[in-house]
Design a protein around this motif. Structure first.
Motif, mmCIF file in Angstrom:
data_model
loop_
_atom_site.group_PDB
_atom_site.id
_atom_site.type_symbol
_atom_site.label_atom_id
_atom_site.label_comp_id
_atom_site.label_asym_id
_atom_site.label_seq_id
_atom_site.Cartn_x
_atom_site.Cartn_y
_atom_site.Cartn_z
ATOM 1 N N LEU A 30 38.073 43.446 -22.969
ATOM 2 C CA LEU A 30 37.354 44.169 -22.277
ATOM 3 C C LEU A 30 38.763 44.007 -20.813
ATOM 4 O O LEU A 30 38.935 45.722 -20.296
ATOM 5 N N GLY A 31 39.660 43.026 -20.879
ATOM 6 C CA GLY A 31 40.460 42.993 -19.882
ATOM 7 C C GLY A 31 40.459 42.865 -18.675
ATOM 8 O O GLY A 31 40.915 43.513 -17.621
ATOM 9 N N ALA A 32 39.320 41.908 -18.446
ATOM 10 C CA ALA A 32 38.615 41.698 -16.758
ATOM 11 C C ALA A 32 38.840 40.327 -16.362
ATOM 12 O O ALA A 32 39.600 39.584 -16.812
ATOM 13 N N SER A 33 39.089 40.535 -15.123
ATOM 14 C CA SER A 33 39.075 39.883 -14.369
ATOM 15 C C SER A 33 37.314 39.384 -14.085
ATOM 16 O O SER A 33 36.902 39.795 -14.442
ATOM 17 N N VAL A 34 37.960 37.794 -13.829
ATOM 18 C CA VAL A 34 35.793 36.847 -13.470
ATOM 19 C C VAL A 34 35.687 36.991 -11.728
ATOM 20 O O VAL A 34 36.163 35.642 -10.759
ATOM 21 N N HIS A 35 34.349 36.924 -11.809
ATOM 22 C CA HIS A 35 34.487 37.448 -10.420
ATOM 23 C C HIS A 35 33.194 36.128 -10.279
ATOM 24 O O HIS A 35 31.489 36.492 -11.121
ATOM 25 N N MET A 36 32.659 35.033 -9.476
ATOM 26 C CA MET A 36 31.493 34.176 -9.010
ATOM 27 C C MET A 36 31.234 33.791 -8.202
ATOM 28 O O MET A 36 32.418 33.272 -7.394
ATOM 29 N N PRO A 37 29.851 33.391 -7.849
ATOM 30 C CA PRO A 37 29.419 32.471 -6.373
ATOM 31 C C PRO A 37 30.157 31.470 -6.782
ATOM 32 O O PRO A 37 30.587 31.079 -8.058
ATOM 33 N N ARG A 38 30.368 29.957 -6.435
ATOM 34 C CA ARG A 38 30.143 28.713 -6.492
ATOM 35 C C ARG A 38 28.845 28.186 -8.060
ATOM 36 O O ARG A 38 28.109 27.871 -7.636
ATOM 37 N N ILE A 39 29.108 28.643 -9.396
ATOM 38 C CA ILE A 39 28.652 29.003 -9.825
ATOM 39 C C ILE A 39 27.814 27.310 -9.992
ATOM 40 O O ILE A 39 28.496 26.115 -10.194
ATOM 41 N N GLY A 40 26.153 27.243 -9.952
ATOM 42 C CA GLY A 40 25.964 25.959 -10.724
ATOM 43 C C GLY A 40 25.567 25.369 -9.069
ATOM 44 O O GLY A 40 25.146 23.806 -9.607
ATOM 45 N N CYS A 41 26.414 25.878 -8.679
ATOM 46 C CA CYS A 41 26.194 25.082 -7.017
ATOM 47 C C CYS A 41 25.339 24.890 -6.096
ATOM 48 O O CYS A 41 25.032 24.670 -4.667
ATOM 49 N N GLY A 42 24.399 26.104 -5.941
ATOM 50 C CA GLY A 42 23.270 26.074 -5.069
ATOM 51 C C GLY A 42 22.194 25.699 -5.035
ATOM 52 O O GLY A 42 22.195 24.272 -5.472
ATOM 53 N N LEU A 43 21.396 26.966 -6.070
ATOM 54 C CA LEU A 43 19.650 25.925 -6.136
ATOM 55 C C LEU A 43 20.000 24.749 -7.029
ATOM 56 O O LEU A 43 18.993 24.058 -6.714
ATOM 57 N N ALA A 44 20.911 25.246 -7.997
ATOM 58 C CA ALA A 44 20.574 24.784 -9.359
ATOM 59 C C ALA A 44 20.937 23.176 -9.551
ATOM 60 O O ALA A 44 20.932 22.090 -9.754
ATOM 61 N N GLY A 45 21.861 22.877 -7.919
ATOM 62 C CA GLY A 45 22.030 21.681 -7.234
ATOM 63 C C GLY A 45 23.685 20.634 -7.559
ATOM 64 O O GLY A 45 23.456 19.601 -7.916
ATOM 65 N N GLY A 46 24.312 21.632 -8.698
ATOM 66 C CA GLY A 46 25.656 20.896 -8.973
ATOM 67 C C GLY A 46 26.862 20.549 -8.698
ATOM 68 O O GLY A 46 26.593 21.047 -6.947
ATOM 69 N N LYS A 47 27.522 19.859 -9.200
ATOM 70 C CA LYS A 47 29.007 19.395 -7.956
ATOM 71 C C LYS A 47 29.797 21.138 -8.094
ATOM 72 O O LYS A 47 30.044 20.700 -9.113
ATOM 73 N N TRP A 48 30.595 21.069 -7.624
ATOM 74 C CA TRP A 48 31.645 22.466 -7.446
ATOM 75 C C TRP A 48 32.562 21.521 -8.507
ATOM 76 O O TRP A 48 33.389 21.632 -9.019
ATOM 77 N N SER A 49 33.096 20.213 -8.236
ATOM 78 C CA SER A 49 33.569 18.940 -8.440
ATOM 79 C C SER A 49 33.824 18.915 -10.198
ATOM 80 O O SER A 49 34.524 19.118 -10.634
ATOM 81 N N ARG A 50 32.454 19.091 -10.624
ATOM 82 C CA ARG A 50 32.677 19.191 -12.060
ATOM 83 C C ARG A 50 32.246 20.357 -12.815
ATOM 84 O O ARG A 50 32.675 20.743 -13.913
#
Length: 159
Positions: A116-136
């Motif tokens: 699509l020639g698109a940019s990607v936008h996101m919250p800190r995926i996997g790090c809210g309710l999913a309990g993940g660590k952004w460092s991973r």
């Protein structure tokens, strides 16, 4: 190689020009009702409807950990529903986030962004309710998206 851009704001109102892909992590049990998905549903009904249909019809499709579903919500905006968490609760097997599933789901995200020639936008995926660590999670994004020249903006919700 460029790097991830971090901004304060709402990922459902992505910044910049051109086509935008909003990526977020969903669970593998069909639940949609807490966290970032609420902001998505407040903005557009299509991502939730598509996710629920995808889950309901899972016997005949690819709905599983690591799968990604693309939903066009606007002329220049798409949402990527990525299955990256097992269930919704922290239990004996730890937090719901599954880093390997997020890593797998980022591959079709990269392909779609390039197509699509698109940019990607996101919250800190996997790090809210999913309990993940952004460092991973951050190195996965760097390897799967940034290394392919895809612009990525991560939104931290301001108060």
């Amino acid at each position: 190689m460029s790097e991830i851009t971090y901004v304060r704001g709402d990922a459902t109102t992505p910044l910049g020009k051109g086509v935008k892909l909003i990526a977020h992590v969903c669970n593998d049990v069909g639940g949609w009702g807490k966290g970032f998905v609420l902001a998505l549903s407040n903005r557009w009904p299509e991502p939730e409807a598509a996710y629920r249909r995808w889950h309901r019809e899972r016997a005949g499709n690819d709905f599983a950990l690591g799968a990604t579903q693309f939903v066009k919500v606007d002329r220049y905006v798409w949402v990527a529903n990525m299955i990256g968490q097992r269930g919704t609760k922290t239990g004996s097997k730890g937090v719901p986030v599954r880093y390997e599933a997020i890593d797998t789901a980022l591959a079709p995200l990269a392909d779609k962004a390039l197509e699509l020639g698109a940019s990607v936008h996101m919250p800190r995926i996997g790090c809210g309710l999913a309990g993940g660590k952004w460092s991973r999670v951050e190195p996965l994004i760097t390897e799967r998206l940034i290394a392919k020249g895809i612009k990525v903006t991560v939104y931290d919700h301001g108060d």
